[in-house]
Design an enzyme around this catalytic site. Structure first.
Site, PDB file in Angstrom:
ATOM      1  N   HIS A 152     -41.334 -23.681   3.468  1.00  0.00           N
ATOM      2  CA  HIS A 152     -41.606 -25.113   3.356  1.00  0.00           C
ATOM      3  C   HIS A 152     -43.108 -25.264   3.143  1.00  0.00           C
ATOM      4  O   HIS A 152     -43.903 -24.811   3.969  1.00  0.00           O
ATOM      5  CB  HIS A 152     -41.163 -25.818   4.639  1.00  0.00           C
ATOM      6  CG  HIS A 152     -41.249 -27.319   4.574  1.00  0.00           C
ATOM      7  ND1 HIS A 152     -40.277 -28.135   5.079  1.00  0.00           N
ATOM      8  CD2 HIS A 152     -42.180 -28.150   4.059  1.00  0.00           C
ATOM      9  CE1 HIS A 152     -40.600 -29.400   4.881  1.00  0.00           C
ATOM     10  NE2 HIS A 152     -41.765 -29.425   4.263  1.00  0.00           N
ATOM     11  N   CYS A 199     -38.726 -25.313  12.240  1.00  0.00           N
ATOM     12  CA  CYS A 199     -38.428 -26.604  12.856  1.00  0.00           C
ATOM     13  C   CYS A 199     -39.505 -26.950  13.885  1.00  0.00           C
ATOM     14  O   CYS A 199     -39.810 -26.137  14.768  1.00  0.00           O
ATOM     15  CB  CYS A 199     -37.054 -26.566  13.525  1.00  0.00           C
ATOM     16  SG  CYS A 199     -36.595 -28.140  14.286  1.00  0.00           S
ATOM     17  N   PRO A 213     -30.658 -26.196   5.211  1.00  0.00           N
ATOM     18  CA  PRO A 213     -29.980 -26.472   6.476  1.00  0.00           C
ATOM     19  C   PRO A 213     -30.512 -27.770   7.063  1.00  0.00           C
ATOM     20  O   PRO A 213     -31.732 -27.946   7.161  1.00  0.00           O
ATOM     21  CB  PRO A 213     -30.362 -25.263   7.350  1.00  0.00           C
ATOM     22  CG  PRO A 213     -31.631 -24.748   6.767  1.00  0.00           C
ATOM     23  CD  PRO A 213     -31.577 -25.041   5.308  1.00  0.00           C
ATOM     24  N   MET A 214     -29.613 -28.676   7.452  1.00  0.00           N
ATOM     25  CA  MET A 214     -30.022 -29.974   7.999  1.00  0.00           C
ATOM     26  C   MET A 214     -29.161 -30.300   9.205  1.00  0.00           C
ATOM     27  O   MET A 214     -27.938 -30.389   9.100  1.00  0.00           O
ATOM     28  CB  MET A 214     -29.913 -31.065   6.925  1.00  0.00           C
ATOM     29  CG  MET A 214     -30.926 -30.917   5.804  1.00  0.00           C
ATOM     30  SD  MET A 214     -30.710 -32.106   4.453  1.00  0.00           S
ATOM     31  CE  MET A 214     -29.369 -31.307   3.535  1.00  0.00           C
ATOM     32  N   GLN A 223     -27.872 -20.367   9.616  1.00  0.00           N
ATOM     33  CA  GLN A 223     -29.239 -20.371  10.136  1.00  0.00           C
ATOM     34  C   GLN A 223     -29.207 -20.319  11.655  1.00  0.00           C
ATOM     35  O   GLN A 223     -28.570 -21.153  12.310  1.00  0.00           O
ATOM     36  CB  GLN A 223     -30.026 -21.595   9.693  1.00  0.00           C
ATOM     37  CG  GLN A 223     -31.496 -21.481  10.121  1.00  0.00           C
ATOM     38  CD  GLN A 223     -32.348 -22.660   9.715  1.00  0.00           C
ATOM     39  OE1 GLN A 223     -32.182 -23.750  10.243  1.00  0.00           O
ATOM     40  NE2 GLN A 223     -33.284 -22.422   8.792  1.00  0.00           N
ATOM     41  N   ASN A 235     -39.593 -24.857  -0.668  1.00  0.00           N
ATOM     42  CA  ASN A 235     -38.932 -26.021  -0.085  1.00  0.00           C
ATOM     43  C   ASN A 235     -39.999 -27.054   0.255  1.00  0.00           C
ATOM     44  O   ASN A 235     -41.149 -26.717   0.455  1.00  0.00           O
ATOM     45  CB  ASN A 235     -38.166 -25.561   1.183  1.00  0.00           C
ATOM     46  CG  ASN A 235     -37.588 -26.695   2.006  1.00  0.00           C
ATOM     47  OD1 ASN A 235     -37.783 -26.752   3.214  1.00  0.00           O
ATOM     48  ND2 ASN A 235     -36.880 -27.592   1.358  1.00  0.00           N
ATOM     49  N   GLY A 236     -39.593 -28.313   0.302  1.00  0.00           N
ATOM     50  CA  GLY A 236     -40.502 -29.357   0.746  1.00  0.00           C
ATOM     51  C   GLY A 236     -40.853 -30.361  -0.331  1.00  0.00           C
ATOM     52  O   GLY A 236     -41.503 -30.015  -1.307  1.00  0.00           O
TER      53      GLY A 236
END
Length: 345
Positions: free
Chosen positions: A181, A110, A27-28, A80, A221-222
């Site tokens: 992440h 976030c 998700p971005m 999300q 993730n990451g």
């Protein structure tokens, strides 16, 4: 225009969400909107896609239909949510459930100041009990999977005990999967952009968490920039999530179905993707959408090819001109093909 490529070619058998999580697109904010997801679905039929994060308050008190726009051809898609009020998150979950999303994901990763001021995002890693209440409330509101996306820790937290304590609370609350992440989030002193690069990556920490929580699915993730790196992570996790690498170099998604899901279908070519997107842009324009709302997601499609600079210019500058239509997409394709011919000659 009649094109052969369409997201409607998604396999007809019911998708396995657990299998789809093997490769997901993160998700971005301001990027993974419905136009982006339609585009990505042309490139991969099987990967799990995500919406942008939407706050529970925006759904419960705002225009839920706009925030939860979902074309069935985009599936599987996870929505999300951001929030920390269990009752409000439950209400938002019911709305997302009714909209048809395959999975409901809670953002606990976030690090932005705006998100912290609303008491959601990464700051919630300091309150695993509250997050567990949120997960329980969400689970009670839907039969769809409820998942959490988090960091390995925040600020001065011990990433061993802190992450285990947080993950155990999620398991006890009945979470269906975790996306982790592999960096800490520093809530003070680093911007969201810096939080994506400065805190060191610790993939081994995520590997150990997955081994400890198995069989609960844990995705990593990451900092994953290539499909080769993604494949290496799958030896230690249940799935990989790519964000900016997938967005800025979208043609790598055209390899995902064969490499990660054993698909036998041929990979989509750039020309057929462009033609299908021109069709889509025409449909979107008929609803009042500007064509640059579609083309802005396509700028990296020709990265590394002769003529890529002119390609990007047409899709960015020309697409913003008054009266621009889907023809700009075909002109960008023509310019790319002309450059290829010049190079060949």
């Amino acid at each position: 225009m009649n094109t052969a490529l369409s997201p409607a070619q998604v396999p007809t058998e019911p998708f396995s969400l657990r299998e789809a999580r093997r490769f997901s697109v993160a998700p971005m904010m301001e990027w993974t909107d419905p136009r982006c997801r339609y585009f990505h679905r042309l490139l991969t039929k099987r990967a799990l896609l995500f919406t942008e994060m939407v706050t529970s308050a925006a759904l419960v008190h705002g225009d839920a239909s706009r925030h939860l726009r979902l074309d069935p051809v985009e599936q599987p898609v996870a929505v999300q949510l951001g929030g920390s009020d269990p009752h409000e998150l439950a209400a938002a979950t019911r709305l997302a459930d009714a909209a048809g999303f395959a999975e409901i994901n809670l953002n606990v990763g976030c690090p932005s100041d705006r998100v912290q001021s609303g008491r959601f995002g990464a700051c919630l890693m300091a309150e695993p009990g509250l997050v567990a209440q949120c997960v329980r409330a969400m689970r009670d509101a839907t039969d769809r999977p409820v998942t959490v996306k988090c960091r390995i820790g925040i600020d001065d937290q011990d990433t061993k005990t802190g992450l285990d304590r947080f993950a155990d609370a999620m398991v006890e609350a009945g979470v269906d999967a975790l996306y982790v992440h592999a960096r800490k989030a520093w809530l003070k002193g680093l911007s969201p952009k810096e939080n994506r690069t400065i805190p060191p990556l610790d993939y081994d920490r995520v590997y150990r968490l997955r081994a400890r929580l198995s069989p609960l699915p844990v995705m990593i993730n990451g900092g994953i920039e290539t499909l080769e790196q993604a494949e290496a992570h799958l030896a230690h996790t249940d799935g990989v999530m790519l964000g900016r690498a997938a967005y800025h170099t979208p043609m790598l998604l055209a390899e995902v179905d064969q490499r990660f899901f054993g698909a036998s279908e041929p990979r989509p070519g750039l020309a057929e993707v462009m033609q299908a997107m021109a069709d889509y842009a025409a449909r979107e324009r008929a609803t009042g959408m500007r064509v640059n709302a579609v083309t802005r997601h396509m700028l990296g499609l020709a990265n590394g090819l002769p003529g890529a600079r002119q390609f990007r210019q047409i899709l960015s500058v020309d697409a913003c001109r008054a009266g621009a239509d889907e023809g700009v997409i075909l002109r960008a394709l023509d310019a790319l093909e002309a450059s290829a011919l010049r190079m060949a000659g």
